[in-house]
Design an enzyme around this catalytic site. Structure first.
Site, PDB file in Angstrom:
ATOM      1  N   CYS A  95     -68.383  84.228 -56.421  1.00  0.00           N
ATOM      2  CA  CYS A  95     -69.705  84.616 -55.914  1.00  0.00           C
ATOM      3  C   CYS A  95     -69.764  84.848 -54.398  1.00  0.00           C
ATOM      4  CB  CYS A  95     -70.721  83.580 -56.388  1.00  0.00           C
ATOM      5  SG  CYS A  95     -72.392  84.230 -56.440  1.00  0.00           S
ATOM      6  N   HIS A 192     -69.971  81.174 -62.171  1.00  0.00           N
ATOM      7  CA  HIS A 192     -69.971  79.741 -61.911  1.00  0.00           C
ATOM      8  C   HIS A 192     -69.815  79.043 -63.255  1.00  0.00           C
ATOM      9  CE1 HIS A 192     -71.592  80.405 -57.860  1.00  0.00           C
ATOM     10  NE2 HIS A 192     -72.432  81.265 -58.386  1.00  0.00           N
TER      11      HIS A 192
HETATM   12  N1  GLN Z   1     -75.625  84.946 -51.532  1.00  0.00           N
HETATM   13  C1  GLN Z   1     -75.137  85.526 -52.664  1.00  0.00           C
HETATM   14  C2  GLN Z   1     -76.161  86.157 -53.589  1.00  0.00           C
HETATM   15  O1  GLN Z   1     -77.199  85.583 -53.904  1.00  0.00           O
HETATM   16  C3  GLN Z   1     -74.201  84.573 -53.345  1.00  0.00           C
HETATM   17  C4  GLN Z   1     -74.834  83.619 -54.328  1.00  0.00           C
HETATM   18  C5  GLN Z   1     -73.867  82.608 -54.878  1.00  0.00           C
HETATM   19  O2  GLN Z   1     -72.769  82.413 -54.361  1.00  0.00           O
HETATM   20  N2  GLN Z   1     -74.294  81.896 -55.899  1.00  0.00           N
HETATM   21  O3  GLN Z   1     -75.898  87.260 -53.980  1.00  0.00           O
END
Ligand code: GLN
Length: 240
Positions: A95, A192
Site C-alpha cells: 500500500c 493488507h
Molecule cells: N495513503 C495511501 C492511500 O490512502 C495509502 C493507504 C495505506 O497504506 N493503507 O491511498
C-alpha cells in the site's frame, strides 16, 4: 554457523497499518520452522542499511502523513534500492510503500511525493476510498486474498506487469482489473490483512527467491499449511 537470513523492515514506525508487521512475523516463522536463523533489521528515517547484507526488503502501508514523513529519506535510498532490485533482491511493498516505490504519489490534497521508480506506475489520491475484502488470481501464485483500504488510484505504465487480476474488490483503481505490480523479484500490492499469513504460497515465493540468491537453497521444505489455507478460503468467501 550459517549466516542468518536478513530481513530489512523499512519504516516500521511510520508505515505499518492493518497489521502489516504480521508479514514479518509470517516470514520469520516460516523460516524458523525450516531451521533458518533470521535477523530483522528495522530501518527508520536516517538508519543506515547496507543492502548487500539484506536478503529480503519489506515495507508496509500507512497514512498519507506517514508517507510524507519518510518520502525524502526514501528518495535518498532510491538509487541503492533500484540497483538491488535489478540485482534480484526480493522485496514486498504494501500500500503506502507500494505507492512510493512507483514513480510518484499525489495525495488527495495535491501534494506530489516523488517515488523511487522500482515500479513503473503513478498513483493519485481520490475522494473515494477503496475499502473491503479483495481477491486476485495470479499467473503463478494462485489465488491471493487480502483487505484493501486506500484512496490512491494506481495506473500501471504500459509494460508494467501487475501482481494479478481482481476477481473481488478494487485493486489498483476502480476499474477493478489489475492489482499490484511485479518487477523481477519485487512485488507491490494494496493487500493488507496482513497478506502473507493467509497466502503461504506468496510468502514462500519471496522466501525461495531470497534463499536461492545467497543461501544456496534450491527448494523449500514443505510445511503443513492447513490452517493458513483454511484462513485463505474463509477470506475468499467473505463479501467485498
Ligand atoms: N495513503 C495511501 C492511500 O490512502 C495509502 C493507504 C495505506 O497504506 N493503507 O491511498
Amino acid at each position: 554457523m550459517s549466516r542468518p537470513v536478513v530481513i530489512a523492515h523499512l519504516y516500521p514506525q511510520e508505515l505499518s497499518t492493518y497489521g502489516d508487521t504480521g508479514n514479518i512475523r509470517a516470514l520469520v516463522q516460516r523460516l524458523a520452522w525450516r531451521g533458518f536463523d533470521v535477523e530483522v533489521r528495522p530501518v527508520g528515517v536516517g538508519t543506515p542499511v547496507d543492502l548487500a547484507e539484506v536478503d529480503l526488503l519489506f515495507g508496509g502501508g500507512g497514512q498519507d502523513s506517514g508517507q510524507a514523513v519518510v518520502s525524502k529519506d526514501l528518495l535518498q535510498r532510491g538509487p541503492a534500492i533500484r540497483e538491488a532490485a535489478l540485482e534480484g533482491l526480493p522485496m514486498l511493498l504494501i500500500c503506502g510503500s507500494y505507492q512510493l516505490f512507483g514513480r510518484s504519489f499525489t495525495t488527495v490534497t495535491g501534494t506530489e511525493l516523488p517515488g523511487i521508480g522500482v515500479f513503473d506506475l503513478t498513483t493519485v489520491g481520490s475522494g473515494q476510498r477503496m475499502v473491503g475484502n479483495i481477491v486476485l488470481e495470479t499467473e503463478d501464485l494462485g489465488r491471493v486474498v487480502g483487505f484493501e483500504n486506500h484512496s490512491g488510484r494506481t495506473l500501471l505504465a504500459p509494460g508494467q506487469q501487475p501482481l494479478g487480476r481482481v476477481t473481488k474488490g478494487f485493486g489498483n483503481d476502480e476499474d477493478r482489473r489489475f492489482e499490484g505490480a511485479r518487477t523481477g523479484a519485487c512485488i507491490g500490492t494494496y493487500l493488507h490483512g496482513p497478506v502473507l499469513p493467509k497466502n503461504p504460497r506468496l510468502a514462500d515465493h519471496l522466501l525461495l527467491a531470497a534463499l536461492r540468491r545467497r543461501h544456496g537453497v534450491q527448494e523449500l521444505a514443505p510445511l503443513d499449511d492447513a490452517v493458513e489455507l483454511a484462513a485463505s478460503a474463509t477470506a475468499a468467501s467473505r463479501p467485498q
